[in-house]
Motif scaffolding. Sequence first.
Motif, short mmCIF file in Angstrom:
data_model
loop_
_atom_site.label_atom_id
_atom_site.label_comp_id
_atom_site.label_asym_id
_atom_site.label_seq_id
_atom_site.Cartn_x
_atom_site.Cartn_y
_atom_site.Cartn_z
N LEU A 157 0.87 -1.17 0.00
CA LEU A 157 0.00 0.00 0.00
C LEU A 157 0.91 1.22 0.00
CD1 LEU A 157 -2.91 1.13 0.32
CD2 LEU A 157 -2.44 1.19 2.76
N VAL A 158 0.78 2.05 -1.03
CA VAL A 158 1.68 3.19 -1.17
C VAL A 158 0.86 4.47 -1.30
CG1 VAL A 158 3.48 4.24 -2.61
CG2 VAL A 158 3.38 1.75 -2.35
N PHE A 159 1.23 5.48 -0.55
CA PHE A 159 0.65 6.80 -0.67
C PHE A 159 1.67 7.68 -1.37
CE2 PHE A 159 -1.81 5.12 2.79
CZ PHE A 159 -3.04 5.77 2.72
N ASP A 160 1.32 8.21 -2.54
CA ASP A 160 2.17 9.20 -3.20
C ASP A 160 1.78 10.55 -2.61
OD1 ASP A 160 3.49 7.42 -4.83
OD2 ASP A 160 2.18 7.74 -6.56
N LEU A 161 2.80 11.33 -2.22
CA LEU A 161 2.54 12.62 -1.59
C LEU A 161 3.10 13.75 -2.45
CD1 LEU A 161 3.50 11.75 2.10
CD2 LEU A 161 1.23 11.73 1.05
N SER A 162 2.50 14.92 -2.29
CA SER A 162 2.96 16.12 -2.99
C SER A 162 2.85 17.31 -2.05
CB SER A 162 2.10 16.36 -4.23
OG SER A 162 2.42 17.60 -4.81
N LYS A 163 3.76 18.25 -2.21
CA LYS A 163 3.68 19.50 -1.43
C LYS A 163 2.68 20.45 -2.06
CE LYS A 163 8.47 19.40 0.10
NZ LYS A 163 9.78 20.05 0.00
N ASP A 164 2.38 20.24 -3.33
CA ASP A 164 1.51 21.15 -4.08
C ASP A 164 0.05 20.71 -3.98
OD1 ASP A 164 0.34 22.93 -5.81
OD2 ASP A 164 1.58 22.39 -7.54
N GLU A 165 -0.77 21.55 -3.44
CA GLU A 165 -2.19 21.22 -3.28
C GLU A 165 -2.87 20.98 -4.63
OE1 GLU A 165 -6.19 22.92 -1.03
OE2 GLU A 165 -4.38 24.15 -1.08
N LYS A 166 -2.35 21.60 -5.68
CA LYS A 166 -2.93 21.41 -7.01
C LYS A 166 -2.74 20.00 -7.54
CE LYS A 166 -2.39 26.23 -8.13
NZ LYS A 166 -1.47 27.22 -8.60
N GLU A 167 -1.77 19.30 -7.00
CA GLU A 167 -1.50 17.92 -7.43
C GLU A 167 -2.27 16.90 -6.59
OE1 GLU A 167 2.69 17.19 -7.47
OE2 GLU A 167 3.09 18.82 -8.88
N ALA A 168 -2.95 17.38 -5.56
CA ALA A 168 -3.68 16.47 -4.67
C ALA A 168 -4.83 15.82 -5.43
CB ALA A 168 -4.21 17.23 -3.46
N ARG A 169 -4.99 14.55 -5.20
CA ARG A 169 -6.12 13.84 -5.79
C ARG A 169 -7.38 14.20 -5.01
NH1 ARG A 169 -6.96 7.37 -6.53
NH2 ARG A 169 -9.15 7.50 -7.07
N ILE A 170 -8.47 14.34 -5.73
CA ILE A 170 -9.75 14.61 -5.09
C ILE A 170 -10.54 13.31 -5.08
CG2 ILE A 170 -11.90 15.91 -5.24
CD1 ILE A 170 -10.25 18.20 -6.43
#
Length: 162
Positions: free
Chosen positions: A117-130
């Motif tokens: 189980l992997v969570f990809d993370l981003s610092k940019d809110e625009k890249e966040a999955r909805i």
Amino acid sequence: MKIKEAIEVINGSTITVLAEESNGFLHMYRRGFEVCANWFLEMPIDATNWDSICSDWDCLSNIEPQDLARAMDVIQRLLDTPVEERFPEKKYQLVVKRENPFCPKYVSNIITGFDELVFDLSKDEKEARIFSEKELNQIKEREPSLAPAIDAMKKEVKDDED
């Protein structure tokens, strides 16, 4: 039919009727007389039949018959729509606050495999999955141990439409 869609249909296709939602009710007014006491139809937004719709036919003066017919048609379409489908589905981002609470990280993807189980993370809110509520519930059903973490990370996303 969603409540917002019903209001848009009535307000966009009638000349003498105005629809508004307030305090859990959908009100129909004669345009120009949008005062609480001047509605001619009041529908609880969770109504399931015509018996729960109040009418004040004294406020119908100067309403065009075709506008009244349009309003009644839209109400019937709402009544035919299950209550839970009348509202937009809530959408969420998953926010992980790591190291520094002023610099959150956003989940951009969740990858599940047979034994991973992997969570990809981003610092940019625009890249966040909805994620929709339904998607998050499916993940929680597949991975029950993640349910508390998902609930803790949920941040509701407001649409411009709401």
